[in-house]
Design a protein around this motif. Structure first.
Motif, short mmCIF file in Angstrom:
data_model
loop_
_atom_site.label_atom_id
_atom_site.label_comp_id
_atom_site.label_asym_id
_atom_site.label_seq_id
_atom_site.Cartn_x
_atom_site.Cartn_y
_atom_site.Cartn_z
N ARG A 1 -81.12 -104.83 -65.95
CA ARG A 1 -81.30 -105.62 -65.41
C ARG A 1 -83.14 -105.75 -65.83
O ARG A 1 -83.64 -107.27 -66.29
CB ARG A 1 -81.18 -106.29 -64.07
CG ARG A 1 -79.86 -106.99 -63.76
CD ARG A 1 -80.26 -107.99 -62.44
NE ARG A 1 -78.76 -107.53 -61.87
CZ ARG A 1 -78.58 -107.26 -61.50
NH1 ARG A 1 -79.29 -106.11 -60.34
NH2 ARG A 1 -77.09 -106.85 -60.15
N ARG A 2 -83.70 -104.14 -65.12
CA ARG A 2 -85.33 -104.87 -66.59
C ARG A 2 -85.53 -104.51 -66.82
O ARG A 2 -86.67 -105.07 -67.52
CB ARG A 2 -86.21 -104.43 -64.88
CG ARG A 2 -85.96 -104.67 -63.44
CD ARG A 2 -87.28 -104.81 -63.06
NE ARG A 2 -87.56 -105.71 -61.96
CZ ARG A 2 -88.04 -105.05 -60.30
NH1 ARG A 2 -88.65 -103.96 -60.83
NH2 ARG A 2 -88.08 -105.62 -59.43
N VAL B 1 -83.69 -105.20 -70.07
CA VAL B 1 -82.93 -106.60 -70.20
C VAL B 1 -84.18 -107.71 -70.37
O VAL B 1 -84.63 -108.45 -71.43
CB VAL B 1 -81.54 -107.23 -70.28
CG1 VAL B 1 -81.09 -108.48 -70.44
CG2 VAL B 1 -80.74 -105.60 -70.35
N GLU B 2 -84.49 -107.78 -69.37
CA GLU B 2 -85.67 -108.80 -69.14
C GLU B 2 -87.53 -108.37 -69.66
O GLU B 2 -88.41 -108.72 -69.73
CB GLU B 2 -86.42 -109.04 -67.50
CG GLU B 2 -85.10 -109.35 -66.69
CD GLU B 2 -85.18 -109.67 -65.13
OE1 GLU B 2 -86.02 -109.22 -64.17
OE2 GLU B 2 -84.07 -110.11 -64.81
N GLY B 3 -87.02 -106.89 -70.65
CA GLY B 3 -88.28 -106.30 -70.99
C GLY B 3 -89.40 -105.09 -70.17
O GLY B 3 -90.68 -105.81 -70.30
N ALA B 4 -89.00 -105.51 -68.57
CA ALA B 4 -90.08 -105.15 -68.01
C ALA B 4 -89.44 -103.67 -66.65
O ALA B 4 -87.85 -103.86 -67.02
CB ALA B 4 -90.84 -106.24 -66.80
#
Length: 139
Positions: free
Chosen positions: A99-100, A102-105
């Motif tokens: 998830r992170r 994909v979110e860029g973090a």
């Protein structure tokens, strides 16, 4: 068996198909050459060839009959199979990481993707720097 024609249509080798379904290439070759008329792996083979076992064995002439509309590719299936082997807490951790990403973090404890490394040249030495390491190579 119609395996060989599906392989050609999809541009997949026997070796690649065998790797994707986790069988020996001789199993695939035996099915193609008629040495074996059936296999307990036929459903997995059919899934990789985007068809059904019924089509491969000649029970139907429609290669798309009964094929689910949305198919996972072999990489997605491999990831799913590996994910299912994890304990619940490991699944939760992997889900958070994905998830992170994909979110860029980057998730806590996982280094972010480094910025573009810089290359500094000295006469015959090349040095590559990123945020965490320095690499030296002789030219």
């Amino acid at each position: 068996m119609r395996i060989e024609s599906r392989l050609k249509e999809l541009g997949i080798s026997q070796a690649e198909l065998a790797r994707r379904v986790s069988v020996d290439q001789s199993t695939i070759n035996g099915l193609i050459r008629g040495h074996s008329r059936s296999s307990k792996h036929l459903h997995r083979i059919a899934r990789e060839l985007l068809t059904t076992a019924a089509y491969l064995s000649g029970e139907t002439d429609d290669p798309k009959a009964e094929v689910p509309v949305q198919q996972l590719d072999h990489v997605e299936r491999e990831l799913l199979d590996l994910f299912r082997q994890l304990a619940n807490d490991e699944r939760t951790a992997i889900s958070l990481i994905v998830r992170r990403l994909v979110e860029g973090a980057a998730p806590q404890g996982v280094p972010a993707y480094p910025q573009q490394p810089t290359i500094r040249s000295r006469r015959r030495d090349s040095t590559l720097h990123d945020e965490q390491h320095t690499y030296r190579a002789r030219a």
